[in-house]
Design an enzyme around this catalytic site. Structure first.
Site, PDB file in Angstrom:
ATOM      1  N   ASN A  51       0.895  -1.154   0.000  1.00 22.98           N
ATOM      2  CA  ASN A  51       0.000   0.000   0.000  1.00 22.98           C
ATOM      3  C   ASN A  51       0.938   1.210   0.000  1.00 22.98           C
ATOM      4  O   ASN A  51       1.777   1.327   0.883  1.00 22.98           O
ATOM      5  CB  ASN A  51      -0.845  -0.079   1.287  1.00 22.98           C
TER       6      ASN A  51
ATOM      7  N   LYS B 195       0.233   4.229   0.532  1.00 17.53           N
ATOM      8  CA  LYS B 195      -0.297   5.302   1.406  1.00 17.53           C
ATOM      9  C   LYS B 195      -0.456   6.601   0.617  1.00 17.53           C
ATOM     10  O   LYS B 195      -0.817   6.569  -0.555  1.00 17.53           O
ATOM     11  CB  LYS B 195       0.607   5.467   2.629  1.00 17.53           C
TER      12      LYS B 195
ATOM     13  N   HIS C 245      -7.550  -0.046   7.474  1.00 20.30           N
ATOM     14  CA  HIS C 245      -6.125   0.119   7.802  1.00 20.30           C
ATOM     15  C   HIS C 245      -6.008   0.943   9.082  1.00 20.30           C
ATOM     16  O   HIS C 245      -6.842   1.823   9.345  1.00 20.30           O
ATOM     17  CB  HIS C 245      -5.386   0.813   6.649  1.00 20.30           C
TER      18      HIS C 245
ATOM     19  N   GLU D 178      -4.356   3.443   9.891  1.00 23.77           N
ATOM     20  CA  GLU D 178      -4.428   4.911   9.752  1.00 23.77           C
ATOM     21  C   GLU D 178      -5.870   5.372   9.505  1.00 23.77           C
ATOM     22  O   GLU D 178      -6.257   6.453   9.938  1.00 23.77           O
ATOM     23  CB  GLU D 178      -3.474   5.359   8.631  1.00 23.77           C
TER      24      GLU D 178
ATOM     25  N   GLU E  31      -2.001  -6.270  11.271  1.00 19.36           N
ATOM     26  CA  GLU E  31      -1.026  -5.187  11.311  1.00 19.36           C
ATOM     27  C   GLU E  31      -1.103  -4.489  12.669  1.00 19.36           C
ATOM     28  O   GLU E  31      -1.921  -3.573  12.851  1.00 19.36           O
ATOM     29  CB  GLU E  31      -1.327  -4.166  10.205  1.00 19.36           C
TER      30      GLU E  31
ATOM     31  N   GLY F 106       4.964   1.755  10.376  1.00 17.42           N
ATOM     32  CA  GLY F 106       5.533   3.062  10.050  1.00 17.42           C
ATOM     33  C   GLY F 106       6.939   3.295  10.588  1.00 17.42           C
ATOM     34  O   GLY F 106       7.520   2.437  11.262  1.00 17.42           O
TER      35      GLY F 106
ATOM     36  N   SER G 173       6.296  -2.829   9.521  1.00 16.59           N
ATOM     37  CA  SER G 173       7.763  -2.864   9.541  1.00 16.59           C
ATOM     38  C   SER G 173       8.343  -4.172   8.993  1.00 16.59           C
ATOM     39  O   SER G 173       9.327  -4.693   9.522  1.00 16.59           O
ATOM     40  CB  SER G 173       8.304  -2.587  10.950  1.00 16.59           C
TER      41      SER G 173
HETATM   42  P1  PGA Z   1       5.276  -0.205   7.074  1.00 15.31           P
HETATM   43  O1  PGA Z   1       3.718  -0.020   6.762  1.00 15.31           O
HETATM   44  O2  PGA Z   1       5.737  -1.470   6.391  1.00 15.31           O
HETATM   45  O3  PGA Z   1       5.914   1.027   6.491  1.00 15.31           O
HETATM   46  O4  PGA Z   1       5.424  -0.296   8.556  1.00 15.31           O
HETATM   47  C1  PGA Z   1       2.858  -1.120   6.836  1.00 15.31           C
HETATM   48  C2  PGA Z   1       1.433  -0.725   6.613  1.00 15.31           C
HETATM   49  O5  PGA Z   1       0.997   0.359   7.038  1.00 15.31           O
HETATM   50  O6  PGA Z   1       0.685  -1.499   6.006  1.00 15.31           O
END
Ligand code: PGA
Length: 260
Positions: free
Chosen positions: A12, A14, A100, A102, A173, A179, A220
């Protein structure tokens, strides 16, 4: 879930890539992964709404599926600023990412809204990629499994096993792992949560469907932990953010996982 393991692998992007950025990313990705068959890996990319139509043109004859990052639960109506499932279908979207972290934590999406979105994605024949995960506070209180159960049971309360079988993917997640400020998860913690998620899916959808739903891990993910995480039979794929936003890194991680 001990049966033959099919890999699910995607990203994704973002709110990071413009139409031009997305087009370049996808062109490079199609070129780099053209020899990977859908049987080897189910690849997917989830760019911003504005880039979806261009992305779809580029992905047309490829093995990479296209997803949207969010969607309204109604087909049309007085919902200024929202994008409906009908609009996504018109573009030819395969997957809709729903809930998600966020969306839930920055934009206040509730479990109930997530449930309505999952239902509408499936009703329109798109794969619902349902994201679930506990916050750091919930983990510290040791209620992570309860939270995951609530998120899954709410979202899937009206879903029939026969629909889930074909059109439901889950991404676990944990919010604290996502992030730049996220903490990478340990294998043992991921194993416990994925086992729990699998048991809840079996509980809700029955043994056969519950065991067949792909459950991906995200938060991550990087070159160091990708293979370790996938050695768990309950982790069917990886949903990657930052580490996959360059086509060469996406491709490198994919080949590292597939050992090719
Ligand atoms: P990240 O994001 O791999 O940068 O931690 C994962 C996600 O938000 O799906």
């Amino acid at each position: 879930m001990e049966e033959t393991k099919k890999l699910y692998f995607g990203t994704n992007t973002k709110m990071y890539k413009t139409i031009a950025d997305t087009t370049k990313f996808i062109e490079e990705l199609v070129e780099a992964t053209h020899d990977i068959s859908p049987e080897q890996a189910r690849l997917f990319v989830i760019p911003s709404f504005t880039a979806l139509a261009e992305a779809q043109k580029k992905l047309n004859d490829s093995n990479i599926m296209l997803g949207a990052q969010n969607m309204c639960w109604e087909d049309e109506g007085e919902y200024t600023g929202e994008i409906s499932p009908v609009m996504l279908k018109e573009i030819g979207i395969d997957i809709v990412e729903i809930g998600h972290s966020e969306r839930r934590h920055v934009f206040g999406e509730t479990d109930y809204q997530v449930k309505k979105k999952v239902e509408v994605a499936i009703r329109h024949g798109m794969t619902a990629l349902l994201c679930i995960g506990e916050t750091k506070e919930q983990k510290d209180c040791n209620i992570q499994d309860e939270i995951l159960s609530i998120q899954l049971k709410t979202a899937l309360s009206s879903i029939k096993s026969t629909d889930a079988d074909k059109l439901l993917w889950i991404a676990y997640e944990p919010v604290w792992a996502i992030g730049v400020n996220g903490t990478p998860i340990s294998k043992s913690y991921a194993t416990k949560r994925h086992k729990h998620i699998r048991s809840v899916l079996v509980d809700i959808l029955g043994e056969e469907t519950g065991c067949s739903i792909p459950v991906l891990y995200g938060g991550s993910v990087n070159m160091d932990n990708a293979r370790i995480l996938l050695s768990d039979p309950n982790i069917n794929g990886l949903f990657v953010g930052r580490s996959a936003w360059e086509a060469k890194n996406f491709n490198k991680m994919l080949r590292h996982i597939l050992e090719i």
